[in-house]
Design a protein around this motif. Structure first.
Motif, PDB file in Angstrom:
ATOM      1  N   GLY A  68       1.081  -1.376  -0.004  1.00  0.00           N
ATOM      2  CA  GLY A  68      -0.184  -0.244  -0.158  1.00  0.00           C
ATOM      3  C   GLY A  68       0.571   0.982  -0.235  1.00  0.00           C
ATOM      4  O   GLY A  68       0.575   2.564  -0.869  1.00  0.00           O
ATOM      5  N   LEU A  69       1.905   1.117   0.513  1.00  0.00           N
ATOM      6  CA  LEU A  69       3.165   2.672   1.212  1.00  0.00           C
ATOM      7  C   LEU A  69       3.198   2.620  -0.543  1.00  0.00           C
ATOM      8  O   LEU A  69       3.653   3.958  -1.309  1.00  0.00           O
ATOM      9  CB  LEU A  69       3.313   1.658   2.361  1.00  0.00           C
ATOM     10  N   VAL A  70       3.861   1.371  -0.964  1.00  0.00           N
ATOM     11  CA  VAL A  70       4.610   1.465  -2.731  1.00  0.00           C
ATOM     12  C   VAL A  70       3.525   2.484  -3.367  1.00  0.00           C
ATOM     13  O   VAL A  70       3.869   3.044  -4.149  1.00  0.00           O
ATOM     14  CB  VAL A  70       5.012   0.222  -2.534  1.00  0.00           C
ATOM     15  N   THR A  71       2.309   1.759  -3.770  1.00  0.00           N
ATOM     16  CA  THR A  71       1.222   2.434  -4.060  1.00  0.00           C
ATOM     17  C   THR A  71       0.828   3.178  -4.311  1.00  0.00           C
ATOM     18  O   THR A  71       0.972   4.586  -5.512  1.00  0.00           O
ATOM     19  CB  THR A  71       0.114   1.141  -4.596  1.00  0.00           C
TER      20      THR A  71
ATOM     21  N   ASP B 245       1.850   6.377  -6.647  1.00  0.00           N
ATOM     22  CA  ASP B 245       0.991   7.592  -6.934  1.00  0.00           C
ATOM     23  C   ASP B 245       1.041   8.598  -6.974  1.00  0.00           C
ATOM     24  O   ASP B 245       0.601   9.624  -7.651  1.00  0.00           O
ATOM     25  CB  ASP B 245      -0.599   7.199  -6.346  1.00  0.00           C
ATOM     26  N   TYR B 246       1.631   8.791  -5.684  1.00  0.00           N
ATOM     27  CA  TYR B 246       1.667  10.613  -5.451  1.00  0.00           C
ATOM     28  C   TYR B 246       3.037  10.379  -6.594  1.00  0.00           C
ATOM     29  O   TYR B 246       3.447  12.191  -6.712  1.00  0.00           O
ATOM     30  CB  TYR B 246       2.734  10.662  -4.032  1.00  0.00           C
ATOM     31  N   ALA B 247       4.224   9.721  -6.381  1.00  0.00           N
ATOM     32  CA  ALA B 247       4.863  10.998  -7.417  1.00  0.00           C
ATOM     33  C   ALA B 247       4.590  11.397  -8.871  1.00  0.00           C
ATOM     34  O   ALA B 247       5.211  11.818 -10.059  1.00  0.00           O
ATOM     35  CB  ALA B 247       6.193   9.310  -7.517  1.00  0.00           C
TER      36      ALA B 247
ATOM     37  N   LEU C 116      -0.739  17.853  -1.742  1.00  0.00           N
ATOM     38  CA  LEU C 116      -0.358  16.212  -1.180  1.00  0.00           C
ATOM     39  C   LEU C 116      -1.443  14.761  -1.462  1.00  0.00           C
ATOM     40  O   LEU C 116      -2.068  14.559  -2.583  1.00  0.00           O
ATOM     41  CB  LEU C 116      -1.343  16.841   0.290  1.00  0.00           C
ATOM     42  N   PRO C 117      -0.825  13.646  -1.052  1.00  0.00           N
ATOM     43  CA  PRO C 117      -1.158  12.296  -1.511  1.00  0.00           C
ATOM     44  C   PRO C 117      -2.896  12.383  -0.801  1.00  0.00           C
ATOM     45  O   PRO C 117      -3.117  12.751  -0.194  1.00  0.00           O
ATOM     46  CB  PRO C 117      -0.453  11.463  -1.285  1.00  0.00           C
ATOM     47  N   LEU C 118      -3.630  11.557  -2.457  1.00  0.00           N
ATOM     48  CA  LEU C 118      -4.965  11.221  -2.432  1.00  0.00           C
ATOM     49  C   LEU C 118      -5.685  12.358  -2.087  1.00  0.00           C
ATOM     50  O   LEU C 118      -6.934  12.684  -2.766  1.00  0.00           O
ATOM     51  CB  LEU C 118      -5.409  10.538  -0.857  1.00  0.00           C
ATOM     52  N   ILE C 119      -5.682  13.562  -1.141  1.00  0.00           N
ATOM     53  CA  ILE C 119      -6.074  15.015  -0.894  1.00  0.00           C
ATOM     54  C   ILE C 119      -5.912  15.753  -1.533  1.00  0.00           C
ATOM     55  O   ILE C 119      -6.810  16.388  -2.255  1.00  0.00           O
ATOM     56  CB  ILE C 119      -6.304  15.357   0.328  1.00  0.00           C
ATOM     57  N   GLY C 120      -5.273  15.712  -2.571  1.00  0.00           N
ATOM     58  CA  GLY C 120      -4.549  16.997  -3.316  1.00  0.00           C
ATOM     59  C   GLY C 120      -4.410  18.156  -2.511  1.00  0.00           C
ATOM     60  O   GLY C 120      -3.761  19.081  -1.606  1.00  0.00           O
ATOM     61  N   ASN C 121      -5.420  19.159  -2.565  1.00  0.00           N
ATOM     62  CA  ASN C 121      -5.019  20.503  -2.416  1.00  0.00           C
ATOM     63  C   ASN C 121      -6.852  20.631  -2.345  1.00  0.00           C
ATOM     64  O   ASN C 121      -6.774  21.669  -1.391  1.00  0.00           O
ATOM     65  CB  ASN C 121      -5.185  21.499  -3.475  1.00  0.00           C
TER      66      ASN C 121
ATOM     67  N   GLY D 287      -8.539  16.129  -4.076  1.00  0.00           N
ATOM     68  CA  GLY D 287      -8.614  15.083  -4.634  1.00  0.00           C
ATOM     69  C   GLY D 287      -7.518  14.406  -5.305  1.00  0.00           C
ATOM     70  O   GLY D 287      -5.866  15.623  -5.247  1.00  0.00           O
ATOM     71  N   ARG D 288      -7.558  13.800  -5.924  1.00  0.00           N
ATOM     72  CA  ARG D 288      -5.995  12.997  -7.361  1.00  0.00           C
ATOM     73  C   ARG D 288      -6.383  13.683  -8.807  1.00  0.00           C
ATOM     74  O   ARG D 288      -6.083  13.140  -9.593  1.00  0.00           O
ATOM     75  CB  ARG D 288      -6.414  11.720  -7.523  1.00  0.00           C
ATOM     76  N   ASN D 289      -7.390  14.923  -9.022  1.00  0.00           N
ATOM     77  CA  ASN D 289      -8.177  15.314  -9.557  1.00  0.00           C
ATOM     78  C   ASN D 289      -7.625  16.797  -9.976  1.00  0.00           C
ATOM     79  O   ASN D 289      -7.738  17.477  -9.096  1.00  0.00           O
ATOM     80  CB  ASN D 289      -8.969  14.613 -10.615  1.00  0.00           C
TER      81      ASN D 289
END
Length: 558
Positions: A35-38, A42-44, A60-65, A95-97
């Motif tokens: 999960g951490l690697v994923t 994803d964040y990279a 930020l990871p997952l939440i974006g701004n 989020g991620r968009n």
């Protein structure tokens, strides 16, 4: 069993338990590492994409701004970000968009108008589109394609620029009735404006007018529209947080309280279809847009949900937005009384006191026309330009990537408050729209404002709204002194020009004002024209047996 065998058996079970515990621990650690690697991968990727996009805060990871969003009026925050990054086009991650915000008239024109075909689609809108129950059956949400063209064609048959000129007769009459009602009941001026706007679109849609301010069609339709508008403003609380975390929408509704406000979905759709079906069967009047829809239904394979959406959009294009614009007009009159004498002088000279303005007067009323344009500019109702656009393929602006299917939003607030085009932007100043005025500035389109959106997604009801807003504002300026209210001590009650609602279609918060006729001859004309207008409108009198509350427990139509 001997003691030795018992000890060996217990030791064996302890060993097996230890091995199982170790295996579970290793499995947990493995899954955690995976999960951490994923997450890191994803964040990279997010950071890699972020470098290609227009400037904006690092996600930020997952939440974006999303965590940076203000509680209210994010369009002001995006305007500030554009200034902070010295770029009219910025990126903000939900989020991620990545979402792209355009905060400048020239950039909006370059992307959304000049590349209209490329930006003609919509992004995925989970809350407003999918959870609403109508999704791709509504023109407002539709991805660009053949079905969108069908709905756009049918919409133009109702409120296209060629059609709306045919509505001037009853639109003028309803405007006269609005002035008549405000004369006799000025404290409820907002409700009279809402009745006027709702009645015009009801005549177009159903062949029947809304005669009374107590007609549930007013309050219920406007409530639907205003609630829908709230589901378009980016946010970090429910329900808009689901745009950041779409998986929250996958929970069963029985265990997800944040989904309960959406109910079964489609309640408004069932309501609009019932109104349309009723009018199709009973109305003897023309125009009657829904009768035309039912005639066209077999040709285009329209299902009930589509008929309901086309009907509901008619109200969205003409009732909530038009009434909100008129309320803003009243607020501007109260806050900037110095702008009124020039309008009165022009109207007295061109029109006089024994009749109210008509469309034939428009070429001779340049200041009044400028006044109307400044109302559209000063506090645009669709404050973030309506629904987001989405490019059908990757595009580039000044070397920055704008990804395919991304959320691209025009920030009308920032566009209309740019000091370059509109010095002192919060000051209401009709002179901005007079060609020979020193307050006039260059603008990328002829209208001088971008209130109704861009390109192929421009508001379908623009012609109807502009036509009705001109005649209504011209008539109200001619008829009344609209000023700040006074308290019992005779002191003016201040108004707040920043006190507006938070929805996509914003309107002033409630305020008090004084509305009195400008002269006795004008008062007499308001009364005479109002009575005559009511007689002419009587052919559209009628009632419906349906209210929205009847459909709360009914399933989706279609």
């Amino acid at each position: 069993m001997s003691a030795n065998h018992l000890v060996e058996s217990l030791d064996s079970k302890r060993l097996e338990g230890s091995i199982l515990t170790l295996d579970l621990s290793l499995l947990f650690i493995g899954l955690l590492c995976l999960g951490l690697v994923t997450l890191l991968a994803d964040y990279a990727y997010m950071l890699y994409i972020h470098r290609k996009l227009p400037p904006g805060p690092i996600p930020l990871p997952l939440i974006g701004n999303t965590h940076l969003l203000p509680e209210n009026k994010p369009w002001i925050y995006f305007e500030a970000l554009a200034k902070q990054y010295d770029s009219p086009v910025i990126t903000f991650w939900i989020g991620r968009n990545p979402t792209i915000w355009i905060n400048d008239a020239w950039a909006a024109s370059e992307l959304l108008d000049k590349k209209a075909a490329l930006y003609a689609s919509r992004p995925r809108m989970l809350v407003f589109s999918e959870l609403s129950g109508v999704g791709q059956y509504n023109l407002v949400n539709m991805y660009y394609g053949d079905r969108w063209r069908v709905h756009r064609k049918l919409t133009h048959q109702g409120v296209g620029l060629q059609q709306v000129r045919k509505y001037r007769g009853f639109q003028n009459n309803e405007s006269q009735v609005m002035a008549f009602n405000i004369l006799h009941d000025p404290e409820r001026f907002v409700t009279h404006m809402e009745r006027y706007a709702t009645s015009v679109v009801s005549i177009i849609g159903f062949g029947r007018r809304v005669a009374s301010i107590s007609d549930p069609l007013i309050t219920q339709v406007l409530a639907i529209m205003q609630r829908a508008a709230e589901l378009n403003v980016p946010g970090k609380s429910f329900p808009m947080i689901m745009e950041t975390f779409p998986w929250l929408a996958k929970f069963p509704k029985r265990i997800a309280p944040w989904l309960k406000p959406f109910g079964k979905g489609g309640r408004g759709s069932a309501f609009y279809y019932a109104l349309a079906d009723e009018a199709n069967k009973t109305s003897q009047q023309e125009p009657c847009y829904v009768k035309q829809l039912f005639r066209e239904a077999p040709k285009y394979n329209l299902i009930p949900t589509e008929i309901a959406s086309l009907t509901g959009n008619l109200f969205g294009a003409g009732s909530d937005t038009s009434s909100s614009t008129l309320v803003t007009f009243a607020l501007a009159c109260c806050a900037f009384p110095e702008t009124l004498p020039a309008a009165w002088e022009e109207l007295d000279r061109v029109v006089g006191s024994h009749r109210s303005p008509s469309w034939e007067d428009e070429p001779h009323l340049p200041y009044v026309k400028a006044f109307v344009k400044e109302v559209f500019r000063w506090r645009s109702v669709a404050i973030i330009g309506g629904q987001p656009h989405s490019p059908t393929k990757d595009d580039y602006w000044k070397g920055y990537l704008i990804p395919k299917n991304s959320w691209v939003q025009g920030n009308t607030w920032a566009i209309h408050h740019n000091e370059r085009e509109f010095p002192e932007p919060d000051r209401f100043n009709p002179n901005r729209f007079l060609c020979d005025s020193s307050d006039s500035r260059p603008f990328p389109n002829d209208k001088g404002y971008m209130t109704f959106g861009w390109g192929r997604r421009v508001c379908s009801g623009q012609g109807l709204a502009e036509q009705g807003t001109f005649i209504s504002i011209a008539r109200l300026l001619w008829a009344f002194r609209i000023e700040k209210a006074r308290n019992k001590d005779g002191q003016e009650v201040p108004v707040d020009i920043f006190a507006y609602t938070n929805g996509l279609n914003m309107r002033p918060e409630p305020f008090s004002c004084s509305i009195v006729p400008r002269s006795e001859p004008i008062r007499d004309t308001i009364v005479a024209e109002g009575k005559e207008a009511l007689l002419e409108l009587s052919v559209y009198d009628g009632e419906t047996k349906y209210t929205l509350s009847q459909f709360y427990e009914k399933p989706n139509v279609g």
